[in-house]
Design a protein around this motif. Structure first.
Motif, PDB file in Angstrom:
ATOM      1  N   THR A 215     -19.801   9.613  34.726  1.00 21.21           N
ATOM      2  CA  THR A 215     -18.361   9.343  34.793  1.00 21.21           C
ATOM      3  C   THR A 215     -17.568  10.462  34.136  1.00 21.21           C
ATOM      4  O   THR A 215     -16.487  10.849  34.622  1.00 21.21           O
ATOM      5  CB  THR A 215     -18.053   7.996  34.104  1.00 21.21           C
ATOM      6  N   THR A 216     -18.107  10.981  33.027  1.00 20.33           N
ATOM      7  CA  THR A 216     -17.441  12.115  32.364  1.00 20.33           C
ATOM      8  C   THR A 216     -17.373  13.321  33.301  1.00 20.33           C
ATOM      9  O   THR A 216     -16.327  13.989  33.423  1.00 20.33           O
ATOM     10  CB  THR A 216     -18.190  12.483  31.078  1.00 20.33           C
ATOM     11  N   ALA A 217     -18.498  13.597  33.966  1.00 16.78           N
ATOM     12  CA  ALA A 217     -18.517  14.716  34.915  1.00 16.78           C
ATOM     13  C   ALA A 217     -17.565  14.475  36.076  1.00 16.78           C
ATOM     14  O   ALA A 217     -16.864  15.401  36.541  1.00 16.78           O
ATOM     15  CB  ALA A 217     -19.945  14.923  35.416  1.00 16.78           C
ATOM     16  N   LEU A 222     -12.454  15.560  38.953  1.00 19.31           N
ATOM     17  CA  LEU A 222     -11.178  15.078  39.485  1.00 19.31           C
ATOM     18  C   LEU A 222     -10.005  15.798  38.832  1.00 19.31           C
ATOM     19  O   LEU A 222      -8.977  16.066  39.474  1.00 19.31           O
ATOM     20  CB  LEU A 222     -11.066  13.565  39.270  1.00 19.31           C
ATOM     21  N   ARG A 223     -10.154  16.093  37.529  1.00 19.01           N
ATOM     22  CA  ARG A 223      -9.072  16.835  36.851  1.00 19.01           C
ATOM     23  C   ARG A 223      -8.906  18.229  37.457  1.00 19.01           C
ATOM     24  O   ARG A 223      -7.784  18.694  37.689  1.00 19.01           O
ATOM     25  CB  ARG A 223      -9.390  16.943  35.361  1.00 19.01           C
ATOM     26  N   THR A 232      -8.226   6.781  36.413  1.00 19.03           N
ATOM     27  CA  THR A 232      -9.182   5.687  36.637  1.00 19.03           C
ATOM     28  C   THR A 232     -10.569   6.078  36.170  1.00 19.03           C
ATOM     29  O   THR A 232     -11.289   5.300  35.521  1.00 19.03           O
ATOM     30  CB  THR A 232      -9.225   5.304  38.122  1.00 19.03           C
ATOM     31  N   ALA A 233     -10.966   7.296  36.466  1.00 17.67           N
ATOM     32  CA  ALA A 233     -12.274   7.771  36.014  1.00 17.67           C
ATOM     33  C   ALA A 233     -12.332   7.834  34.489  1.00 17.67           C
ATOM     34  O   ALA A 233     -13.369   7.519  33.885  1.00 17.67           O
ATOM     35  CB  ALA A 233     -12.567   9.137  36.624  1.00 17.67           C
ATOM     36  N   ARG A 234     -11.241   8.253  33.863  1.00 18.55           N
ATOM     37  CA  ARG A 234     -11.211   8.304  32.395  1.00 18.55           C
ATOM     38  C   ARG A 234     -11.331   6.898  31.798  1.00 18.55           C
ATOM     39  O   ARG A 234     -11.974   6.696  30.759  1.00 18.55           O
ATOM     40  CB  ARG A 234      -9.913   8.955  31.914  1.00 18.55           C
ATOM     41  N   PHE A 235     -10.681   5.943  32.464  1.00 17.60           N
ATOM     42  CA  PHE A 235     -10.774   4.549  32.002  1.00 17.60           C
ATOM     43  C   PHE A 235     -12.217   4.057  32.072  1.00 17.60           C
ATOM     44  O   PHE A 235     -12.718   3.407  31.150  1.00 17.60           O
ATOM     45  CB  PHE A 235      -9.866   3.660  32.854  1.00 17.60           C
ATOM     46  N   ILE A 236     -12.894   4.383  33.193  1.00 14.45           N
ATOM     47  CA  ILE A 236     -14.304   3.990  33.328  1.00 14.45           C
ATOM     48  C   ILE A 236     -15.153   4.697  32.280  1.00 14.45           C
ATOM     49  O   ILE A 236     -16.088   4.129  31.720  1.00 14.45           O
ATOM     50  CB  ILE A 236     -14.807   4.307  34.750  1.00 14.45           C
ATOM     51  N   GLU A 237     -14.816   5.952  31.995  1.00 14.65           N
ATOM     52  CA  GLU A 237     -15.549   6.713  30.977  1.00 14.65           C
ATOM     53  C   GLU A 237     -15.450   6.036  29.613  1.00 14.65           C
ATOM     54  O   GLU A 237     -16.443   5.887  28.898  1.00 14.65           O
ATOM     55  CB  GLU A 237     -14.997   8.128  30.906  1.00 14.65           C
TER      56      GLU A 237
END
Length: 425
Positions: A215-217, A222-223, A232-237
């Motif tokens: 998820t971090t990757a 995405l950034r 959203t990905a940061r939230f999952i991270e």
């Protein structure tokens, strides 16, 4: 004593009780035959009245043994009926030996069922009555009858003491058996915790950690792409990081309980939480172990297995059930999580009392919360608001036969007191 403890004690002496009741019934049968041959109708009547005192316990001891042992009325009536039966056998029929046998069985029965407090006075009363019957019989006292009488009196006293000792041994064996069962259950739970910790480390913990790395990757990719999905990905991270932290916390708690005491596990949980949140936390452990002189041991090394006094003698407080130990650790974690998320506290004070029950107290100096008028929590409102932490604590404690109490007010901090039995019900 609990109902379970009473049932265990009455079950321990069941075989001996039946044997003694059989002996008394056999004696009554001999007496009834003798009375029938002598046409002594009144004696037969009293002998028939004495039959239930042996027949009923013989047939229903497994179901009603505890009730028979507790009932003072039944016990005193049994003693009086024994005196009457002895009187008929000695005075009316002139067979003191049979009367002594019945009295011996009664004395032993009281010793087995009720212990020394009843065995000593009952045996003394029956032995004295045996001698008095010889004197009151109205017949010249021959040395043969005197010898038989005093021998019977001595046998009554001896069997009363022997019955008390036998009952004590049988009950002690049952207590050892129950303790051995609890110990094996504790060891099995400890092994299961160790197995669960290994499995979680080899599967769940690694999986969650791997998802977090992916998820971090993903969030970084995405950034770089300027995608609007990056938040959203940061939230999952963040969620994966918290799940990984919770998994590690569970693993450490399982490991500590596997290799250490409940006190060690509580101390480790508090230390981990304080290091992670930066909130100061203190722990006080009080062991209510009682010494042989009835005094509480106030000093020494404190743990879940008891206290070591200044004289170096271990005073065991009784092992804490594995399920209860795990519940205490999880309840503590939940209470500390609530402090972190809602209380805005600067310090937390935790107390662990290991007495007849296990008591866990968590007190913070945070902003507090509104409670119901009776000091309870509104479970329905918490469910509706999606706050399941306090609800889960209440349910977990209730499942183990304990209780949880809250004390709080706006700006006054919050106190959570959990009381659990040492052994899960």
């Amino acid at each position: 004593m609990s109902a379970e403890g009473e049932d265990a004690e009455t079950g321990a002496v069941a075989g001996v009780v039946r044997l003694l009741c059989d002996a008394r019934l056999a004696t009554l049968c001999v007496a009834a035959l003798t009375a029938a041959m002598d046409d002594a109708g009144g004696a037969v009547l009293f002998i028939v009245l004495a039959l239930p005192f042996s027949f009923v316990p013989l047939r229903s001891w497994d179901r009603r043994g505890a009730m028979f042992a507790r009932s003072r009325i039944l016990l005193w009536c049994d003693v009086l009926m024994t005196l009457v039966v002895m009187g008929f056998l000695v005075v009316t029929f002139g067979i003191p030996e049979i009367g002594a046998i019945y009295a011996c069985a009664t004395a032993a029965l009281f010793g087995v069922v009720r212990g020394r407090r009843w065995a000593a006075p009952v045996s003394a009363a029956l032995a004295t009555w045996q001698v008095l019957l010889l004197v009151l019989g109205g017949e010249p006292i021959a040395w043969q009858s005197a010898t038989a009488t005093f021998t019977g009196a001595a046998a009554i006293l001896g069997l009363g003491w022997g019955g008390e000792r036998l009952g004590e041994i049988l009950r002690h064996q049952v207590a050892i058996s129950r303790e051995l069962t609890r110990t094996r259950s504790f060891e099995a739970a400890t092994q299961e915790r160790a197995h669960l910790a290994r499995e979680m480390h080899d599967s769940l913990a690694k999986t969650v950690h791997g998802i977090g790395l992916l998820t971090t990757a993903l969030a970084e990719q995405l950034r770089q792409d300027g995608s609007p999905r990056e938040p959203t990905a940061r939230f999952i991270e963040v969620a994966c990081r918290e799940a990984n932290r919770d998994t590690r916390s569970l693993l450490k708690g399982l490991r500590v309980l596997t290799h250490g005491s409940l006190t060690d596990a509580v101390r480790a949980s508090i230390q981990r939480w304080s290091d992670a949140t930066g909130i100061g936390a203190s722990l006080e452990v009080v062991d209510g172990a009682v010494g042989s002189d009835g005094a509480v041991v106030p000093d020494g090394v404190v743990g879940s297995d008891g206290a070591v006094g200044s004289d170096g003698v271990v005073t065991p407080g009784g092992a804490v059930d594995a399920e209860v130990s795990w519940a205490v650790v999880r309840l503590l974690d939940e209470a500390l999580d609530n402090v972190q998320q809602h209380a805005k506290a600067t310090t937390v004070r935790v107390e662990l009392h290991l007495g007849d029950d296990v008591q866990l107290s968590v007190v913070d100096d945070g902003r507090g919360m509104e409670l119901a008028a009776d000091g309870g929590i509104d479970v329905d409102a918490l469910h509706t608001g999606g706050h399941f932490g306090l609800v889960g604590m209440t349910e977990r404690v209730g499942d183990l036969g304990g209780r949880v109490r809250f004390a709080s007010g706006p700006g006054a901090g919050t106190s959570v007191l959990v009381e659990l039995p040492r052994l899960a019900r």
